[in-house]
Design an enzyme around this catalytic site. Sequence first.
Site, PDB file in Angstrom:
ATOM      1  N   GLU A 154      -1.416   5.992  -9.128  1.00 45.80           N
ATOM      2  CA  GLU A 154      -2.382   6.958  -8.575  1.00 45.80           C
ATOM      3  C   GLU A 154      -2.267   8.299  -9.287  1.00 45.80           C
ATOM      4  OE1 GLU A 154      -2.790   7.270  -4.294  1.00 45.80           O
ATOM      5  OE2 GLU A 154      -3.843   9.170  -4.436  1.00 45.80           O
ATOM      6  N   HIS A 189      -9.160   4.801  -2.467  1.00 42.55           N
ATOM      7  CA  HIS A 189      -8.501   4.817  -1.149  1.00 42.55           C
ATOM      8  C   HIS A 189      -9.414   5.561  -0.170  1.00 42.55           C
ATOM      9  CE1 HIS A 189      -4.254   3.501  -1.931  1.00 42.55           C
ATOM     10  NE2 HIS A 189      -4.797   3.439  -3.131  1.00 42.55           N
ATOM     11  N   GLY A 190      -9.004   5.581   1.088  1.00 43.18           N
ATOM     12  CA  GLY A 190      -9.697   6.413   2.075  1.00 43.18           C
ATOM     13  C   GLY A 190     -11.178   6.116   2.187  1.00 43.18           C
ATOM     14  N   ASP A 237       2.935   5.090  -5.450  1.00 42.57           N
ATOM     15  CA  ASP A 237       2.170   6.320  -5.236  1.00 42.57           C
ATOM     16  C   ASP A 237       3.019   7.534  -5.611  1.00 42.57           C
ATOM     17  OD1 ASP A 237       0.717   8.450  -4.439  1.00 42.57           O
ATOM     18  OD2 ASP A 237       0.359   7.767  -2.382  1.00 42.57           O
ATOM     19  N   ASP A 268       0.850  -1.188   0.000  1.00 46.57           N
ATOM     20  CA  ASP A 268       0.000   0.000   0.000  1.00 46.57           C
ATOM     21  C   ASP A 268       0.895   1.251   0.000  1.00 46.57           C
ATOM     22  OD1 ASP A 268      -2.397   1.392   0.193  1.00 46.57           O
ATOM     23  OD2 ASP A 268      -2.495   1.254   2.390  1.00 46.57           O
ATOM     24  N   ILE A 321      -9.702  -0.076   3.029  1.00 49.25           N
ATOM     25  CA  ILE A 321     -10.250   0.203   4.363  1.00 49.25           C
ATOM     26  C   ILE A 321      -9.213  -0.156   5.422  1.00 49.25           C
ATOM     27  CG2 ILE A 321     -12.065  -0.467   6.015  1.00 49.25           C
ATOM     28  CD1 ILE A 321     -13.818  -0.988   3.428  1.00 49.25           C
TER      29      ILE A 321
HETATM   30  O1  G3H Z   1      -3.222   4.875   3.637  1.00 57.53           O
HETATM   31  C1  G3H Z   1      -2.663   4.723   4.714  1.00 57.53           C
HETATM   32  C2  G3H Z   1      -2.954   3.556   5.569  1.00 57.53           C
HETATM   33  O2  G3H Z   1      -4.082   3.767   6.360  1.00 57.53           O
HETATM   34  C3  G3H Z   1      -1.733   3.108   6.338  1.00 57.53           C
HETATM   35  O3  G3H Z   1      -1.497   3.791   7.517  1.00 57.53           O
HETATM   36  O4  G3H Z   1       1.012   4.077   7.621  1.00 57.53           O
HETATM   37  O5  G3H Z   1      -0.361   4.198   9.693  1.00 57.53           O
HETATM   38  O6  G3H Z   1      -0.013   2.016   8.548  1.00 57.53           O
HETATM   39  P1  G3H Z   1      -0.120   3.512   8.397  1.00 57.53           P
HETATM   40  P1  13P Z   2      -9.022   4.742   5.478  1.00 58.09           P
HETATM   41  O1  13P Z   2      -8.133   5.584   6.319  1.00 58.09           O
HETATM   42  O2  13P Z   2     -10.260   5.470   5.059  1.00 58.09           O
HETATM   43  O3  13P Z   2      -9.355   3.427   6.102  1.00 58.09           O
HETATM   44  O4  13P Z   2      -8.231   4.421   4.107  1.00 58.09           O
HETATM   45  C1  13P Z   2      -7.232   3.444   4.066  1.00 58.09           C
HETATM   46  C2  13P Z   2      -6.450   3.470   2.821  1.00 58.09           C
HETATM   47  O5  13P Z   2      -6.755   4.114   1.835  1.00 58.09           O
HETATM   48  C3  13P Z   2      -5.234   2.654   2.777  1.00 58.09           C
HETATM   49  O6  13P Z   2      -4.502   2.820   1.605  1.00 58.09           O
HETATM   50 ZN    ZN Z   3      -4.584   4.821   0.831  1.00 60.68          ZN
END
Ligand code: G3H
Ligand code: 13P
Ligand code: ZN
Length: 332
Positions: A145, A232-233, A115, A93, A276
């Site tokens: 992206e 995403h998000g 990304d 990710d 998610i």
């Molecule tokens: O898009 C971001 C994800 O929610 C990952 O978050 O870097 O805190 O694991 P993190």
């Molecule tokens: P959320 O913060 O909405 O769960 O999105 C997660 C995400 O896009 C990870 O790449």
């Molecule tokens: Zn993301």
Amino acid sequence: MVSYKELGLVNTKDMFAKAVKGGYAIPAYNFNNMEQMQAIVQACVETKSPVILQVSKGARDYANINILRNMARGVVEYAHELGCDIPIVLHLDHGDSFETCKMCIDNGFSSVMIDGSHLPYEENVALTKKVVEYAHAFDVTVEGELGVLAGIEDEVSSEVSHYTKPEEVEDFVSKTGCDSLAISVGTSHGAFKFTAEQCTRNEEGILVPPELRFDILEEIEKKLPGFPIVLHGSSSVPQEYVKMINEFGGKLKDSVGIPESQLRKAALSAVCKINIDSDGRLAMTGTIRKVLAEKPAEFDPRKYLGPAREALKQMYMHKNIDVLGSAGHALD
Ligand code: G3H
Ligand code: 13P
Ligand code: ZN
């Protein structure tokens, strides 16, 4: 070099083709530890859903890539033991560089995201193309992206959102050869997506956030017919867990996520992967806080991690069945 094929994982190619045709989206759930991974796989086996297991840079730093890879191998066997060989993808990710993507490909990931959304357009094209050339040599699929989401993207933080420009998508996909495209149409990362001021109230007084830009999504679909699009998000920020966290000693400010009805609508379009993470954090934290508050003498981690795992599982099952529509499609 470890190939994902040796681990029993698959890339996203077939999965996405079926999802676009079938009008559903594959869940891409982030995980950092064993309980989250167990919950995801139990939920996806029980609902017979394909799944993408997502690993962020934060997750790699927290859990170690060798451990994560072997956990992925373990859940392939676990799914088999549970009675359904669901297709499982191990995905990077928000990969931030060619080197990070290469390292994950060399360590058994079947899919990576590069990304470059914060870079000038031509630099994003060049970086994504470089990752695609390396990844495709190993049959690994690549998500690119275009457009910037508001909120936190791992280390890349953005205050404002820049919607994806539909006029750029064809050129980007043809120049880079990427297999899927993450776009910005109004979602944002994290648990605090919209303030009360950005929302309206419905008849029951519940805060309703602005609609996603389905008009932009439609324009993108017209430019790239049948091409896999990623959101995403996409956490919905379940209010029951926000309340639970605050009731049992937490201090979360009010927040609203992406309504499930809008995600359902998106899943019926070319959107075939929905990310998610935050909702899992909320469900886990709420449940752990509740158990510890109600049983202050408890000190066995299994006694609070177990219920947290179960809450996560129930939430993921609900998403697969009622929101993304991926339930029942594991063996398509
Ligand atoms: O898009 C971001 C994800 O929610 C990952 O978050 O870097 O805190 O694991 P993190
Ligand atoms: P959320 O913060 O909405 O769960 O999105 C997660 C995400 O896009 C990870 O790449
Ligand atoms: Zn993301």
